[in-house]
Motif scaffolding. Structure first.
Motif, PDB file in Angstrom:
ATOM      1  N   HIS A 142      53.824  38.122  42.674  1.00  0.00           N
ATOM      2  CA  HIS A 142      53.524  37.296  43.636  1.00  0.00           C
ATOM      3  C   HIS A 142      52.081  37.740  44.433  1.00  0.00           C
ATOM      4  N   GLU A 143      51.716  38.817  44.251  1.00  0.00           N
ATOM      5  CA  GLU A 143      50.490  39.431  45.009  1.00  0.00           C
ATOM      6  C   GLU A 143      49.102  38.776  44.286  1.00  0.00           C
ATOM      7  N   ALA A 144      49.471  38.649  43.060  1.00  0.00           N
ATOM      8  CA  ALA A 144      48.257  38.357  42.166  1.00  0.00           C
ATOM      9  C   ALA A 144      48.234  36.591  42.022  1.00  0.00           C
ATOM     10  N   MET A 145      49.321  36.044  42.057  1.00  0.00           N
ATOM     11  CA  MET A 145      49.526  34.816  41.804  1.00  0.00           C
ATOM     12  C   MET A 145      49.788  33.882  42.767  1.00  0.00           C
ATOM     13  N   ASP A 146      50.345  33.995  43.727  1.00  0.00           N
ATOM     14  CA  ASP A 146      51.050  33.109  44.777  1.00  0.00           C
ATOM     15  C   ASP A 146      49.685  32.327  45.560  1.00  0.00           C
ATOM     16  N   ASP A 147      48.806  33.171  45.825  1.00  0.00           N
ATOM     17  CA  ASP A 147      47.621  32.743  46.680  1.00  0.00           C
ATOM     18  C   ASP A 147      46.338  32.179  45.661  1.00  0.00           C
ATOM     19  N   THR A 148      46.440  30.804  45.603  1.00  0.00           N
ATOM     20  CA  THR A 148      45.471  30.544  44.595  1.00  0.00           C
ATOM     21  C   THR A 148      43.883  30.967  44.985  1.00  0.00           C
ATOM     22  N   ARG A 149      43.824  30.929  46.056  1.00  0.00           N
ATOM     23  CA  ARG A 149      42.493  31.450  46.659  1.00  0.00           C
ATOM     24  C   ARG A 149      41.824  32.766  46.340  1.00  0.00           C
ATOM     25  N   ALA A 150      43.141  33.760  45.963  1.00  0.00           N
ATOM     26  CA  ALA A 150      42.834  34.986  45.754  1.00  0.00           C
ATOM     27  C   ALA A 150      42.805  35.229  44.116  1.00  0.00           C
ATOM     28  N   VAL A 151      42.572  34.359  43.347  1.00  0.00           N
ATOM     29  CA  VAL A 151      42.590  34.455  41.913  1.00  0.00           C
ATOM     30  C   VAL A 151      41.286  35.035  41.372  1.00  0.00           C
ATOM     31  N   ARG A 152      40.365  34.609  42.171  1.00  0.00           N
ATOM     32  CA  ARG A 152      38.809  35.279  41.776  1.00  0.00           C
ATOM     33  C   ARG A 152      38.738  36.545  42.060  1.00  0.00           C
ATOM     34  N   SER A 153      39.221  37.091  43.113  1.00  0.00           N
ATOM     35  CA  SER A 153      39.360  38.355  43.548  1.00  0.00           C
ATOM     36  C   SER A 153      40.258  39.196  42.703  1.00  0.00           C
ATOM     37  N   VAL A 154      41.377  38.594  42.257  1.00  0.00           N
ATOM     38  CA  VAL A 154      42.050  39.387  41.231  1.00  0.00           C
ATOM     39  C   VAL A 154      41.280  39.774  39.920  1.00  0.00           C
ATOM     40  N   VAL A 155      40.677  38.614  39.337  1.00  0.00           N
ATOM     41  CA  VAL A 155      39.737  38.859  38.252  1.00  0.00           C
ATOM     42  C   VAL A 155      38.349  39.784  38.565  1.00  0.00           C
ATOM     43  N   GLU A 156      37.719  39.657  39.670  1.00  0.00           N
ATOM     44  CA  GLU A 156      36.557  40.694  40.013  1.00  0.00           C
ATOM     45  C   GLU A 156      37.161  41.920  40.285  1.00  0.00           C
ATOM     46  N   ARG A 157      38.048  42.217  40.977  1.00  0.00           N
ATOM     47  CA  ARG A 157      38.442  43.377  41.709  1.00  0.00           C
ATOM     48  C   ARG A 157      39.476  44.298  40.668  1.00  0.00           C
ATOM     49  N   HIS A 158      40.054  43.692  39.815  1.00  0.00           N
ATOM     50  CA  HIS A 158      41.186  44.185  39.125  1.00  0.00           C
ATOM     51  C   HIS A 158      40.765  44.315  37.375  1.00  0.00           C
ATOM     52  N   TYR A 159      40.623  43.058  37.222  1.00  0.00           N
ATOM     53  CA  TYR A 159      40.592  42.776  35.754  1.00  0.00           C
ATOM     54  C   TYR A 159      39.119  43.337  35.216  1.00  0.00           C
ATOM     55  N   ASN A 160      38.031  42.785  35.802  1.00  0.00           N
ATOM     56  CA  ASN A 160      36.676  43.062  35.562  1.00  0.00           C
ATOM     57  C   ASN A 160      36.315  44.539  35.240  1.00  0.00           C
ATOM     58  N   PRO A 161      36.993  45.381  36.270  1.00  0.00           N
ATOM     59  CA  PRO A 161      36.488  46.901  36.293  1.00  0.00           C
ATOM     60  C   PRO A 161      37.229  47.510  35.181  1.00  0.00           C
ATOM     61  N   VAL A 162      38.465  46.953  34.933  1.00  0.00           N
ATOM     62  CA  VAL A 162      39.286  47.665  33.433  1.00  0.00           C
ATOM     63  C   VAL A 162      38.229  47.400  32.212  1.00  0.00           C
ATOM     64  N   ILE A 163      37.676  46.008  31.997  1.00  0.00           N
ATOM     65  CA  ILE A 163      37.180  45.661  30.826  1.00  0.00           C
ATOM     66  C   ILE A 163      35.803  46.473  30.764  1.00  0.00           C
ATOM     67  N   ARG A 164      35.001  46.711  32.045  1.00  0.00           N
ATOM     68  CA  ARG A 164      33.892  47.366  31.811  1.00  0.00           C
ATOM     69  C   ARG A 164      34.142  48.951  31.487  1.00  0.00           C
ATOM     70  N   GLN A 165      35.213  49.372  32.140  1.00  0.00           N
ATOM     71  CA  GLN A 165      35.554  50.873  31.733  1.00  0.00           C
ATOM     72  C   GLN A 165      36.007  51.126  30.232  1.00  0.00           C
ATOM     73  N   LEU A 166      36.504  50.273  29.662  1.00  0.00           N
ATOM     74  CA  LEU A 166      36.929  50.323  28.298  1.00  0.00           C
ATOM     75  C   LEU A 166      35.516  50.171  27.333  1.00  0.00           C
ATOM     76  N   ARG A 167      34.642  49.316  27.843  1.00  0.00           N
ATOM     77  CA  ARG A 167      33.378  48.835  26.900  1.00  0.00           C
ATOM     78  C   ARG A 167      32.604  50.147  26.965  1.00  0.00           C
ATOM     79  N   SER A 168      32.487  50.937  28.354  1.00  0.00           N
ATOM     80  CA  SER A 168      31.511  51.769  28.667  1.00  0.00           C
ATOM     81  C   SER A 168      32.040  53.222  28.246  1.00  0.00           C
ATOM     82  N   LEU A 169      33.229  53.498  28.175  1.00  0.00           N
ATOM     83  CA  LEU A 169      33.962  54.866  27.745  1.00  0.00           C
ATOM     84  C   LEU A 169      32.960  55.568  26.632  1.00  0.00           C
ATOM     85  N   PRO A 170      32.648  56.607  26.803  1.00  0.00           N
ATOM     86  CA  PRO A 170      31.838  57.199  25.571  1.00  0.00           C
ATOM     87  C   PRO A 170      32.948  57.481  24.296  1.00  0.00           C
TER      88      PRO A 170
END
Length: 261
Positions: A70-98
Motif C-alpha cells: 500500500h505504501e507504494a501503490m495506493d497513492d498514485t501521486r507517489a509513483v514517480r517518487s517510488v521509481v526515482e527513490r527506490h527502483y532507480n538507485p538499485v538499477i544504478r548500483q547493479l550496473r556500477s558494481l565493480p
C-alpha cells in the motif's frame, strides 16, 4: 511475510543475494528495495567479494512490484517518487558494481523482476523460467531500466512486441533473442550457476569492472569517443597487479593466479 526478505550469503569470494518471499514469488516491496540497496552498498565496499549472484527463493525469481504494498501503490501521486527513490538507485548500483553480477533466474521474472534480471551483467535461467515485460497489463510502462535494456538487447521490434503485448516468453526463446546469456536444464541450474560464479571470481576483478564500464557507456558514444574511453581504461588496467600476473602467466605458459587487484 518472510522475516528476512533479502538474504546476503557468502561462499568464499562469491556473494549471493536472495530475494526471499517465496509465498509471493519474491514480489518487491519498498522495504525489500531499501534492504537490497543496502546489501549492494555493502558488496560494493568489500573487495573480498569478486562475484555476485542475484536469485530468488522457491519457484520464482521475482514477479515484479507487489501490488498489495500500500505504501507504494495506493497513492498514485507517489509513483514517480517510488521509481526515482527506490527502483532507480538499485538499477544504478547493479550496473556500477565493480564485481560481475549474475542473475540466476530460477523461475518467473515479470515486470520489475524482468528489469532487475536485465540490469545484471550475465543472466542464466532454468529452462522452465519465463520472462514477461508485463507492465502494460496493469496500465503502466516498463521501469527499472526495462525500456532502456530491452531494445538494446533484442532490437526495437521485439522490445515493442514484448512491451505492448505483455506476453511471457520462455527462457529458451530469451536466450535465442539475446535477452539472456543462456538457459540450462532445471536439474543443472544450481551447479551451472555456482560454476559460473566461481569462474568469474577467479578472474581479474579490476579488469572486469573496467570492461563493464566500457560496454555500459558504449551505447552513448561515437566510435571516436569510445576509442578514447578504451585508451583510458586500458591504461588503468595495465597498472593492476592482475595484468602483470596475466602477462607473466601467458609468457610462462601457465594458468594465471589473479588476486583481484
Amino acid at each position: 511475510m518472510t522475516e528476512t526478505p533479502i538474504l546476503l550469503q557468502r561462499d568464499g569470494a562469491v556473494a549471493r543475494l536472495i530475494l526471499n518471499r517465496p509465498d509471493k514469488l519474491n514480489s518487491l516491496t519498498l522495504g525489500m528495495l531499501v534492504d537490497l540497496s543496502a546489501a549492494l552498498t555493502d558488496i560494493d565496499g568489500d573487495d573480498t567479494v569478486r562475484a555476485v549472484i542475484l536469485t530468488g527463493t522457491g519457484r520464482g525469481f521475482c514477479a515484479g512490484q507487489d501490488l498489495t504494498d500500500h505504501e507504494a501503490m495506493d497513492d498514485t501521486r507517489a509513483v514517480r517518487s517510488v521509481v526515482e527513490r527506490h527502483y532507480n538507485p538499485v538499477i544504478r548500483q547493479l550496473r556500477s558494481l565493480p564485481q560481475p553480477v549474475i542473475a540466476a533466474v530460477n523461475g518467473v521474472a515479470a515486470g520489475a523482476g524482468c528489469s532487475l534480471a536485465l540490469a545484471c551483467d550475465i543472466a542464466i535461467a532454468t529452462e522452465s523460467a519465463k520472462f514477461s515485460n508485463a507492465f502494460v497489463n496493469i496500465g503502466l510502462i516498463p521501469d527499472g531500466g526495462g525500456s532502456y535494456f530491452l531494445p538494446r538487447m533484442v532490437g526495437q521490434a521485439r522490445a515493442l512486441g514484448l512491451s505492448l503485448l505483455g506476453e511471457p516468453i520462455e527462457a529458451k526463446t530469451a536466450a535465442e533473442w539475446g535477452l539472456i546469456w543462456r538457459s540450462v536444464a532445471d536439474t543443472d541450474f544450481t551447479k551451472d550457476v555456482d560454476a559460473l560464479a566461481r569462474r568469474l571470481a577467479d578472474m581479474p576483478t579490476a579488469a572486469i569492472g573496467l570492461i563493464k564500464h566500457a560496454i555500459n557507456v558504449s551505447g552513448h558514444h561515437s566510435l571516436e569517443q569510445q576509442l578514447a574511453v578504451e585508451a583510458e581504461l586500458q591504461a588503468q588496467a595495465a597498472e593492476t597487479e592482475d595484468y602483470q600476473e596475466g602477462r607473466a602467466a601467458f609468457l610462462e605458459k601457465r594458468k594465471p593466479r589473479f588476486i583481484g587487484r
